[in-house]
Design a protein around this motif. Structure first.
Motif, PDB file in Angstrom:
ATOM      1  N   MET A 486       0.827  -1.210   0.000  1.00  0.00           N
ATOM      2  CA  MET A 486       0.000   0.000   0.000  1.00  0.00           C
ATOM      3  C   MET A 486       0.856   1.253   0.000  1.00  0.00           C
ATOM      4  N   SER A 487       0.314   2.308  -0.586  1.00  0.00           N
ATOM      5  CA  SER A 487       1.035   3.581  -0.672  1.00  0.00           C
ATOM      6  C   SER A 487       1.085   4.257   0.687  1.00  0.00           C
ATOM      7  N   ASP A 490      -2.261   5.881   1.483  1.00  0.00           N
ATOM      8  CA  ASP A 490      -3.302   4.963   1.947  1.00  0.00           C
ATOM      9  C   ASP A 490      -3.059   4.532   3.387  1.00  0.00           C
ATOM     10  N   SER A 493      -4.036   7.373   5.595  1.00  0.00           N
ATOM     11  CA  SER A 493      -5.485   7.488   5.654  1.00  0.00           C
ATOM     12  C   SER A 493      -6.064   6.523   6.684  1.00  0.00           C
TER      13      SER A 493
END
Length: 613
Positions: A486-487, A490, A493
């Motif tokens: 995942m980035s 993300d 978040s």
């Protein structure tokens, strides 16, 4: 009736594991006990019948067939279409070249490992046994029991988890269950126990596969596993101590490159070789070599697998091992990057190995050894010595009288309720609490806690058992499963969505995997953990696997480790977090700068298992 015997045995064994943890005896007592319980090598001291059977098999073999008996090739256990080129090549090696054995390997898709079905493994093995002129010796790296390679079998944790309870009986029980399940699917040769002393926290490939950093611990648990595996008369198996001369103090994955182990000879004798001596005294049937250089013993460019000074000189002559010496997989980078198939095969045998495991091209390896015999570089006598060891081992495990497994009996043995209960209890007893500021564990009301589960890849099933168990106890629990791909945006978040929580639990999966080269947290996970601790809210870090993660996150309020990534360890972590089981594990390793060998905070259980919060 094997099924009934199995049930009665393990129902009784579950009682054994309810007792308080047993402290390991001092080193001299361990050595004395090991010697007393058995110094026989089952292969070499087999009854005359086994050797007579081996001799009869030998008489039917051509010189090339005797060489082929020293070759072990890999198979996945998954169905293979009989019209494919791969299948035809496999059948050729078994039915025409007469290779001596098979090894069960997994099919990998990124971080997702596709294990075989028990019936598919047994069915494929039976098919190959029918094609083989001489019965095949079938092997597997059953380091977590058969579950390491086969689905629907008893799921044990990694070796280091066993040592946390300080009770070698647990390793003996694992050996017994593994022997039964292995034979049920057609496997007779276990490439376990791991006799490496993991005294290097940065070791990327041994780590939790080892019983720990203390040579006495490793010796005791190695001996216990061997005794347990050898205790089932109706399910005879061969055991393997690996990876000689010791792979624990290295920082390189030998699947990728040649590793080097430092230290002088005195240190090697006192630390690295102690568990191998214990294994030999306990009757291990085989020893696996390591693709590591040992400058204190030989040229630093020569892997131990190819070193006569190390294999013949140390293992055979000085340690007195008379059983089978098997190479680690010859397709690994530690060998394959520096030596051709032909050179590796010939030099391994000249060094003292008996079995060539997974050469990149089995037929080319046979050709090379045959050419070396024809030229006089290797004597026929040398080949015959190794062939006799292999054939005697086959007779010892009963392949002369029964080479096929009963498919109807497979599921009456594997994955039994009793065996799984034993494995779960072992996982429960392994949980180790290293830090617990302000009594973070057991958890206060779960509604105030945000759980982040850090898995190793988008296709991974890691963390699912943990999330399920948490929600059983708190239906509205805030559990977020993340993956290393995942980035950063993300991941942030996910953190932002949990901003209302008063505390965080981070469940970090960091497994040992071939060709990875590291056991650190991947992707943006390290920064995520640092961001959470920067909020000044309490953070508990649970290491699912690599127990050394505390070094990278010194500001966490609580630190707990299970030494394994298997689902039963996830269940144990939840039970420990919620106070449903006592926590009594002790570190089998030290965490430099943070914790000493033997550290562990003991806590009593405060509620019943599964109690709603």
């Amino acid at each position: 009736m094997p099924g009934m015997t199995h049930a009665l045995t393990f129902a009784a064994l579950t009682v054994v594991l309810t007792v308080t943890s047993v402290v390991l005896p001092a080193a001299p007592a361990i050595a004395k006990k090991t010697t007393k319980t058995g110094t026989r090598n089952p292969v070499i001291s087999a009854a005359g019948t086994d050797q007579a059977i081996a001799a009869r098999w030998m008489k039917t073999m051509t010189p090339r067939e005797r060489i082929a008996q020293l070759i072990v090739i890999g198979f996945s256990g998954h169905p293979m279409n009989t019209r494919t080129r791969d299948y035809r090549k496999f059948v050729h090696l078994v039915s025409q070249e007469h290779v001596g054995g098979l090894i069960l390997v997994n099919v990998s898709n990124g971080r997702n490992v596709a294990k075989a079905d028990p019936l598919e493994v047994a069915s494929f093995v039976n098919r190959m046994q029918r094609l083989a002129k001489t019965p095949l010796l079938v092997s597997g790296d059953f380091e977590r029991g058969a579950s390491m390679r086969v689905d629907a079998t008893t799921v044990f944790p990694h070796a280091m988890a066993f040592t946390a309870s300080r009770d070698p009986k647990e390793a003996s029980i694992e050996g017994e269950i593994t022997a039964r399940e292995a034979r049920a699917v057609g496997v007779q040769w276990l490439f376990f126990p791991d006799a490496d002393v993991n005294n290097n926290p940065d070791n990327p490939i041994i780590n939790i596969r080892s019983y720990g950093e203390n040579p006495d611990d490793v010796s005791a648990f190695v001996s216990a596993f061997i005794a347990g595996a050898h205790s089932v008369a109706a399910s005879k198996v061969l055991t393997t101590a690996k990876h000689f001369p010791g792979h624990g103090d290295t920082a390189t994955d030998t699947h990728l490159n040649l590793a080097t182990i430092g230290g002088d000879r005195q240190r090697l004798e006192q630390v690295e070789w102690a568990p191998f001596r214990a294994a030999i005294q306990s009757g291990t049937d085989s020893v696996m070599t390591a693709h590591i250089a040992v400058p204190a013993l030989d040229d630093p460019s020569i892997p131990a697998t190819l070193s006569p000074k190390i294999i013949n000189g140390i293992l055979r002559e000085e340690l007195g091992f008379k059983g089978i010496i098997v190479t680690d997989a010859l397709e690994m980078g530690g060998i394959a990057k520096g030596f051709s198939v032909a050179e590796a095969a010939v030099r391994s045998l000249l060094a003292g190995a008996d079995v060539l495991l997974m050469p990149p091209d089995g037929e080319a390896a046979i050709d090379a050894v045959a050419a070396a015999v024809k030229s006089g570089h290797i004597s026929q006598k040398r080949i015959d010595e190794s062939a006799m060891r292999v054939l005697t081992a086959k007779a010892h495990v009963g392949l002369a009288t029964k080479k096929l497994v009963d498919l109807e009996e497979v599921h009456s043995v594997v994955n039994s309720i009793e065996s799984n209960a034993v494995a779960q209890r072992i996982c429960d007893r392994s949980v180790t609490l290293v830090r617990n500021q302000n009594d973070f564990v057991p958890l206060k009301p779960a509604g105030d806690t945000a759980f982040f589960v850090l898995t190793e890849g988008p296709t991974s099933v890691e963390g699912q058992a943990f999330a399920l168990e948490v929600r059983k106890r708190s239906v509205m629990a805030n559990v977020t499963i993340l993956n290393a791909a995942m980035s950063a945006a993300d991941l942030q978040s996910a953190v932002d969505h949990a901003a209302q929580a008063s505390q965080y639990v981070v469940v970090a999966f960091a497994s040992v995997a071939a060709y990875r080269g590291s056991v650190a947290l991947g992707g943006g996970f390290p920064q995520l953990v640092l961001n959470l601790t920067a909020t000044k809210k309490p953070v508990a870090l649970i290491a699912m696997g690599n127990p050394y993660l505390l070094r990278n996150f010194p500001d966490v309020a609580a630190y707990m480790t299970t030494y394994s990534t298997v689902p039963p360890s996830e269940v144990s972590a939840v039970k420990a977090l919620f106070g449903e089981i006592p926590i009594g594990g002790k570190l089998p390793v030290s965490i430099p700068g943070f914790a000493q060998y033997g550290d562990g905070i003991g806590l009593a259980a405060t509620r019943t298992v599964g109690e709603a919060r």
